[in-house]
Design an enzyme around this catalytic site. Structure first.
Site, PDB file in Angstrom:
ATOM      1  N   LYS A 183       4.329  -5.726   6.657  1.00 37.65           N
ATOM      2  CA  LYS A 183       3.253  -6.401   5.572  1.00 37.65           C
ATOM      3  C   LYS A 183       2.302  -7.985   6.652  1.00 37.65           C
ATOM      4  CE  LYS A 183       3.854  -5.603   1.409  1.00 37.65           C
ATOM      5  NZ  LYS A 183       2.672  -4.924   0.873  1.00 37.65           N
ATOM      6  N   ASP A 227       0.703   7.310 -10.026  1.00 39.17           N
ATOM      7  CA  ASP A 227       2.371   6.497  -9.634  1.00 39.17           C
ATOM      8  C   ASP A 227       2.889   7.484  -9.622  1.00 39.17           C
ATOM      9  OD1 ASP A 227       3.476   3.670  -9.835  1.00 39.17           O
ATOM     10  OD2 ASP A 227       4.536   5.343  -8.546  1.00 39.17           O
ATOM     11  N   ILE A 228       4.106   7.999  -8.954  1.00 40.44           N
ATOM     12  CA  ILE A 228       4.354   8.725  -8.096  1.00 40.44           C
ATOM     13  C   ILE A 228       5.464   9.222  -9.352  1.00 40.44           C
ATOM     14  CG2 ILE A 228       7.094   7.761  -7.289  1.00 40.44           C
ATOM     15  CD1 ILE A 228       5.223  10.584  -4.724  1.00 40.44           C
ATOM     16  N   GLY A 288       4.697   0.266 -11.274  1.00 39.31           N
ATOM     17  CA  GLY A 288       5.738  -1.744 -10.812  1.00 39.31           C
ATOM     18  C   GLY A 288       4.835  -3.476 -11.221  1.00 39.31           C
ATOM     19  N   GLN A 289       5.822  -3.892 -10.976  1.00 40.54           N
ATOM     20  CA  GLN A 289       5.575  -4.963 -11.430  1.00 40.54           C
ATOM     21  C   GLN A 289       4.520  -5.303 -11.337  1.00 40.54           C
ATOM     22  OE1 GLN A 289       6.847  -8.660 -10.013  1.00 40.54           O
ATOM     23  NE2 GLN A 289       7.013  -9.645 -11.377  1.00 40.54           N
ATOM     24  N   TYR A 316      10.794  -4.956   5.301  1.00 40.87           N
ATOM     25  CA  TYR A 316       9.267  -5.489   4.069  1.00 40.87           C
ATOM     26  C   TYR A 316       8.369  -6.040   5.376  1.00 40.87           C
ATOM     27  CZ  TYR A 316       6.793  -7.482   0.002  1.00 40.87           C
ATOM     28  OH  TYR A 316       5.658  -7.535  -0.412  1.00 40.87           O
TER      29      TYR A 316
HETATM   30  C1  VAH Z   1      10.394  -9.553  -2.567  1.00 34.86           C
HETATM   31  N1  VAH Z   1       8.754 -10.322  -5.024  1.00 34.86           N
HETATM   32  O1  VAH Z   1      11.251 -10.624  -3.435  1.00 34.86           O
HETATM   33  C2  VAH Z   1       8.467  -9.816  -2.668  1.00 34.86           C
HETATM   34  C3  VAH Z   1       7.564 -10.522  -2.705  1.00 34.86           C
HETATM   35  C4  VAH Z   1       7.770 -13.171  -1.343  1.00 34.86           C
HETATM   36  C5  VAH Z   1       8.399 -12.089  -2.070  1.00 34.86           C
HETATM   37  O2  VAH Z   1       7.129 -10.535  -1.239  1.00 34.86           O
HETATM   38  O3  VAH Z   1      10.657  -8.534  -1.632  1.00 34.86           O
END
Ligand code: VAH
Length: 323
Positions: free
Chosen positions: A147, A35-36, A12-13, A143
């Site tokens: 978190k 990784d997968i 990933g990045q 997301y």
């Molecule tokens: C996103 N690059 O854009 C991530 C990050 C704060 C943004 O968590 O979802």
């Protein structure tokens, strides 16, 4: 004795650059990338690489035992924009992978964990300017919810089971080596590529959308700083606010025009505008600066200079090949 590190999400990045940096610091033989899929050949070909399914406890445990791993960096996740398209996939991957790694640490198979959080834990009701470490957190993306919940579990496993898990609330990360995938802040990477290849970029956020951002080198330094800090210095075990700079797409475009005067930008906001509107404009990371001496280095001009320098080399090479 040197750490034996497993990087989950190494293609990933952030995972890809973190892997390459840790290999330079601790030796290739001490950093197992996984990784997968084999989706980043620089990572796959620069040391030991294993296919690991972050959603499968046994898959991770087999790798931990095979290489006598003591530290895991869990960098696999579905980010904000993609998470809104596939909410349950995002919940499953982001949460199942965290529980597997925390439970490996609880069972003492490993000693230390890094898990990335994000400014996405904040929502529209959070104070937007210089957002404090402790404040209202009502994330409106899947997301962001993963978190926020993940931070609660990290703190719980630390307090209840003495798990040494460390975490940072990353801002948008800008890098040139590996394209980001599915993030709302990805415009700040795409814009540099388009400025070089097309001289034009149609931005999916409005010109005045201010967001917290950071160059990859700063993000990597912060990650290694917190992971190598004395255990007692890491006082916050949910996740630390982490900041460098904040800017708008307009300000970023102005910075690029200093190097590419003819660069043009238009603004066509899409569904990611609502996500960006719910996030802070700037972050107060005083606890990180106090507890483990965090300090960023790159400002917007430094980032633009480095991004254009490296991408010109990258595209220059490919353009030469095509001739
Ligand atoms: C996103 N690059 O854009 C991530 C990050 C704060 C943004 O968590 O979802």
């Amino acid at each position: 004795m040197k750490s034996k590190i497993l990087m989950i999400g190494a293609c990933g990045q952030i995972g890809s650059e973190l892997t390459l940096k840790l290999r330079r610091l601790f030796g290739e033989e001490n950093v197992i990338a996984s990784d997968i899929s084999y989706s980043n050949l620089d990572v796959v070909n620069s040391g030991i690489f294993e296919i690991v399914d972050a959603q499968n406890y046994a898959s991770i445990k087999v790798c931990v035992e095979k290489y006598k791993i003591d530290t895991i960096y869990l960098m696999a996740a579905i980010l904000s924009a993609t998470g809104e398209k596939y909410p349950m996939k995002a919940w499953d991957l982001n949460m199942e992978s965290l529980f597997h790694v925390l439970n490996l640490a609880r069972a003492k198979f490993i000693k230390k964990v890094f898990w990335p959080s994000s400014i996405a834990v904040f929502g529209a009701t959070t104070p937007k300017e210089f957002t404090p470490q402790y404040t209202i957190m009502e994330p409106s993306t899947v997301y962001g919810i993963t978190k926020q919940v993940g931070e609660r579990w990290c703190e719980y496993y630390h307090k209840k089971y003495d798990v040494d898990v460390r975490s940072l609330r990353y801002p948008g990360i800008i890098s040139w080596k590996t394209l980001p995938g599915g993030g709302t802040t990805d415009y700040a990477v795409e814009i540099y590529h388009k400025a070089i290849t097309d001289g034009f970029y149609d931005c999916f956020l409005t010109e005045e959308t201010e967001l917290p951002m950071m160059f990859m080198d700063d993000a990597i330094k912060a990650t290694i700083d917190i992971m190598t800090a004395n255990k007692d210095a890491v006082k916050i075990r949910s996740s630390y606010n982490l900041a460098a700079i904040s800017f708008t797409p307009k300000e970023l475009a102005e910075s690029i025009k200093k190097h590419i005067p003819g660069f043009k930008i238009t603004y066509t906001p899409d569904y990611r505008q609502d996500i960006a509107n719910s996030w802070p404009k700037s972050i107060n990371d005083s606890y990180a600066r106090e507890d483990w001496k965090w300090k960023h280095q790159f400002n917007i001009e430094d980032i633009t200079k480095e991004m254009l320098l490296q991408l010109n080399k990258k595209y220059g090479a490919s353009l030469n090949k095509s001739k």
